[in-house]
Scaffold this motif. Structure first.
Motif, short mmCIF file in Angstrom:
data_model
loop_
_atom_site.label_atom_id
_atom_site.label_comp_id
_atom_site.label_asym_id
_atom_site.label_seq_id
_atom_site.Cartn_x
_atom_site.Cartn_y
_atom_site.Cartn_z
N GLU A 1 3.76 -25.31 -5.51
CA GLU A 1 4.46 -24.03 -5.46
C GLU A 1 3.70 -23.00 -4.62
O GLU A 1 4.32 -22.08 -4.07
CB GLU A 1 4.66 -23.49 -6.88
CG GLU A 1 5.52 -22.24 -6.92
CD GLU A 1 5.79 -21.74 -8.33
OE1 GLU A 1 6.48 -20.70 -8.47
OE2 GLU A 1 5.33 -22.39 -9.29
N TYR A 2 2.38 -23.17 -4.51
CA TYR A 2 1.54 -22.22 -3.76
C TYR A 2 0.73 -23.03 -2.74
O TYR A 2 -0.48 -23.26 -2.91
CB TYR A 2 0.62 -21.46 -4.71
CG TYR A 2 1.35 -20.87 -5.88
CD1 TYR A 2 2.17 -19.75 -5.73
CD2 TYR A 2 1.26 -21.45 -7.15
CE1 TYR A 2 2.86 -19.22 -6.81
CE2 TYR A 2 1.95 -20.93 -8.23
CZ TYR A 2 2.76 -19.82 -8.06
OH TYR A 2 3.44 -19.30 -9.12
N TYR B 1 7.11 -10.60 -2.83
CA TYR B 1 6.78 -11.65 -3.78
C TYR B 1 6.56 -13.01 -3.13
O TYR B 1 5.79 -13.83 -3.61
CB TYR B 1 7.88 -11.77 -4.83
CG TYR B 1 8.08 -10.53 -5.64
CD1 TYR B 1 7.25 -10.24 -6.71
CD2 TYR B 1 9.09 -9.62 -5.34
CE1 TYR B 1 7.41 -9.08 -7.46
CE2 TYR B 1 9.26 -8.46 -6.09
CZ TYR B 1 8.42 -8.19 -7.15
OH TYR B 1 8.58 -7.04 -7.87
N GLN B 2 7.23 -13.28 -2.02
CA GLN B 2 7.16 -14.59 -1.37
C GLN B 2 6.33 -14.56 -0.08
O GLN B 2 6.40 -15.48 0.72
CB GLN B 2 8.58 -15.07 -1.04
CG GLN B 2 9.46 -15.28 -2.26
CD GLN B 2 8.98 -16.42 -3.14
OE1 GLN B 2 8.58 -17.46 -2.63
NE2 GLN B 2 9.02 -16.23 -4.44
N TYR B 3 5.50 -13.55 0.08
CA TYR B 3 4.75 -13.37 1.31
C TYR B 3 3.78 -14.52 1.55
O TYR B 3 2.99 -14.88 0.67
CB TYR B 3 4.00 -12.05 1.25
CG TYR B 3 3.21 -11.71 2.48
CD1 TYR B 3 3.84 -11.41 3.69
CD2 TYR B 3 1.82 -11.68 2.44
CE1 TYR B 3 3.11 -11.09 4.81
CE2 TYR B 3 1.08 -11.36 3.57
CZ TYR B 3 1.74 -11.06 4.75
OH TYR B 3 1.00 -10.74 5.87
N ARG C 1 4.07 -17.74 1.70
CA ARG C 1 4.13 -18.78 0.67
C ARG C 1 4.32 -20.17 1.24
O ARG C 1 4.24 -21.15 0.51
CB ARG C 1 5.26 -18.45 -0.31
CG ARG C 1 4.91 -17.38 -1.30
CD ARG C 1 4.02 -17.89 -2.42
NE ARG C 1 4.75 -18.73 -3.33
CZ ARG C 1 5.42 -18.28 -4.39
NH1 ARG C 1 5.44 -16.98 -4.66
NH2 ARG C 1 6.07 -19.10 -5.18
N SER C 2 4.59 -20.31 2.54
CA SER C 2 4.67 -21.63 3.15
C SER C 2 3.43 -21.86 4.00
O SER C 2 2.58 -20.99 4.13
CB SER C 2 5.93 -21.75 4.01
OG SER C 2 5.74 -21.12 5.26
N GLY D 1 8.86 -14.03 3.85
CA GLY D 1 9.60 -14.15 2.59
C GLY D 1 10.68 -13.12 2.41
O GLY D 1 11.09 -12.83 1.28
N GLN E 1 13.90 -13.27 -0.17
CA GLN E 1 13.69 -14.35 -1.13
C GLN E 1 13.13 -13.87 -2.46
O GLN E 1 12.95 -14.66 -3.37
CB GLN E 1 12.72 -15.39 -0.54
CG GLN E 1 13.20 -16.02 0.76
CD GLN E 1 12.16 -16.96 1.35
OE1 GLN E 1 11.41 -17.61 0.63
NE2 GLN E 1 12.10 -17.01 2.68
N GLY E 2 12.83 -12.60 -2.57
CA GLY E 2 12.21 -12.09 -3.78
C GLY E 2 13.22 -11.64 -4.80
O GLY E 2 14.42 -11.58 -4.55
N GLU F 1 9.69 -5.41 -3.48
CA GLU F 1 9.85 -6.10 -2.18
C GLU F 1 9.38 -5.14 -1.09
O GLU F 1 10.16 -4.62 -0.29
CB GLU F 1 11.31 -6.52 -1.98
CG GLU F 1 11.67 -7.82 -2.64
CD GLU F 1 10.81 -8.98 -2.15
OE1 GLU F 1 10.44 -9.00 -0.95
OE2 GLU F 1 10.50 -9.86 -2.96
N TRP G 1 3.59 -13.32 -9.16
CA TRP G 1 3.20 -14.69 -9.44
C TRP G 1 1.77 -14.83 -9.93
O TRP G 1 1.43 -15.84 -10.58
CB TRP G 1 3.46 -15.60 -8.25
CG TRP G 1 2.61 -15.41 -7.04
CD1 TRP G 1 2.91 -14.69 -5.92
CD2 TRP G 1 1.30 -15.97 -6.80
NE1 TRP G 1 1.88 -14.78 -5.01
CE2 TRP G 1 0.88 -15.55 -5.52
CE3 TRP G 1 0.47 -16.80 -7.56
CZ2 TRP G 1 -0.34 -15.92 -4.99
CZ3 TRP G 1 -0.76 -17.16 -7.02
CH2 TRP G 1 -1.16 -16.73 -5.75
#
Length: 395
Positions: free
Chosen positions: A14-15, A124-126, A128-129, A139, A142-143, A148, A353
């Motif tokens: 997930e991370y 929140y999704q900064y 993350r890939s 991201g 996606q939050g 955001e 998270w």
């Protein structure tokens, strides 16, 4: 002194950019470390190179640093240094927990109880890939929550500034020019891009005046002429600092930039070790020294870098936009080091998270941050994290 008995690492699907690391001594004490980016490569370094050199040695940060120094393999915050950083943070945590004291005491004591924090305006999704620091990894959209903040600074930075001030946070960091660096590989910025990039600064000043300090992040994307063009354009908005404006492949370009820049210059999360920071300071290339404990060599190097900066009458501002353990260790350094001026935090992460995986997070109140009460850097991973279905545990 107890000896290092084992080192194990943890990755969660997930991370995918994070690696957590646990060191256990032969008395059963444990300490947690962390680093960010390239976790599989760091994992391999830890178990193939570092662990065989450390198992059986005293569970002491300085001894481990000396044992691993010949294995750094090159300058910069690469795989070896990331592994060394995670191990070092874990050993300081272990040492403090063994003595039942906070890391700040183990480092030598506190200069303050809490320190001013600013908000890096990520969501929140900064990052993350595994795509790295690109706009494709911001991201956006996606939050699911009130913070955001990256989307907010791109759309209504004035409202965002008001939101932060309502929580007592008086500093914010934004990076509106990154998208244009991607177009040109940092070689130039077009007039309409410069105008679009200035919009958040106008919105902030129109909404809250000078009540908010604005930090401009440049992520080392630009060549010298383009960076100076941007700096001159944003200077009228009273920018607190401009960060990593040019590529950190040598200090001469940054020294040249600082000599001509109308804004205080901050650098650099992208370099590692006390010796590289000494070169930065000796070249008079920086106003504020920024270091990332997960990349620069851990708390051992962080403490040394802070002392070096103090000798040059420069403040430090520890970087963190990665994971909860580096953030906690950074907060410990910030309340220990006499020349720490401000600590980076990301409210979308510490309210998001981070709480899903960790307990004992630093406490943010009224624009100030302090480590949680208790021994070590305070952070423990939640029960069951090591056993998650998406977990890869080695060691």
């Amino acid at each position: 002194m107890p000896a290092i008995a084992s080192i194990r690492t943890l990755r969660l699907d997930e991370y995918p950019n994070l690696l957590w690391l646990e060191v256990t001594d032969d008395a059963g004490n444990t300490g947690l470390g962390e680093t960010f980016f390239g976790p599989r490569a760091v994992e391999a370094y830890v178990h193939e190179t570092a662990a065989p050199k450390l198992i059986g040695r005293d569970a002491d940060p300085e001894g481990a640093r000396m044992a691993l120094t010949p294995e750094i393999g090159g300058q910069g915050a690469g795989v070896e240094m990331r592994g060394i950083s995670a191990i070092d943070i874990a050993l300081w945590d272990l040492k403090a927990r063994r003595n039942n004291e906070p890391v700040s005491s183990t480092l030598g004591g506190r200069c303050r109880d809490a320190i001013r924090t600013y908000n890096t305006c990520a969501g929140y999704q900064y990052v993350r890939s595994a795509a790295g620091q690109t706009s494709s990894n911001w991201g956006l959209g996606q939050g699911n929550g009130p913070y955001e903040d990256l989307q907010a600074f791109l759309t209504d930075a004035g409202a965002l500034a008001k939101s932060l001030l309502s929580e007592g946070i008086t500093g914010m960091k934004i990076w509106p020019f990154d998208r244009y660096a991607e177009r040109s590989a940092g070689q130039n910025i077009l007039p309409h891009e410069l105008e679009e990039g200035l919009r958040p600064f106008r919105q902030i000043r129109d909404a809250v005046g000078d009540a908010m300090d604005i930090m401009l992040e440049m992520h080392s994307f630009w060549n010298l002429p383009a960076a100076l063009q941007i700096a001159e354009a944003v200077a009228p908005y009273g920018i607190h600092w401009i960060e990593d404006a040019v590529r950190m492949q040598g200090v001469s370009a940054l020294a040249d930039f600082r000599a001509r820049c109308p804004i205080p210059v901050t650098a650099s999360e992208t370099i590692a070790g006390r010796h590289q920071f000494r070169e930065l300071l000796a070249a008079d290339a920086v106003d504020t020294v920024m270091l990332d404990l997960g990349w620069c060599g851990g708390l051992t190097e962080g403490k040394a870098i802070a002392a070096l900066a103090d000798a040059w009458h420069r403040p430090i501002a520890p970087h963190d936009c990665t994971g909860p353990i580096v953030w906690a260790a950074s907060c410990a350094l910030s309340i220990h080091a006499r020349n720490a001026s401000i600590q980076e935090s990301v409210r979308a992460l510490y309210s998001g998270w981070y709480r899903d995986v960790a307990d004992g997070l630093p406490v943010v109140e009224n624009g100030m941050v302090r480590p949680a009460d208790g021994p070590g850097h305070g952070v423990t991973l939640k029960k069951g994290v090591w056993e998650r279905r998406d977990a890869t545990v080695v060691g």
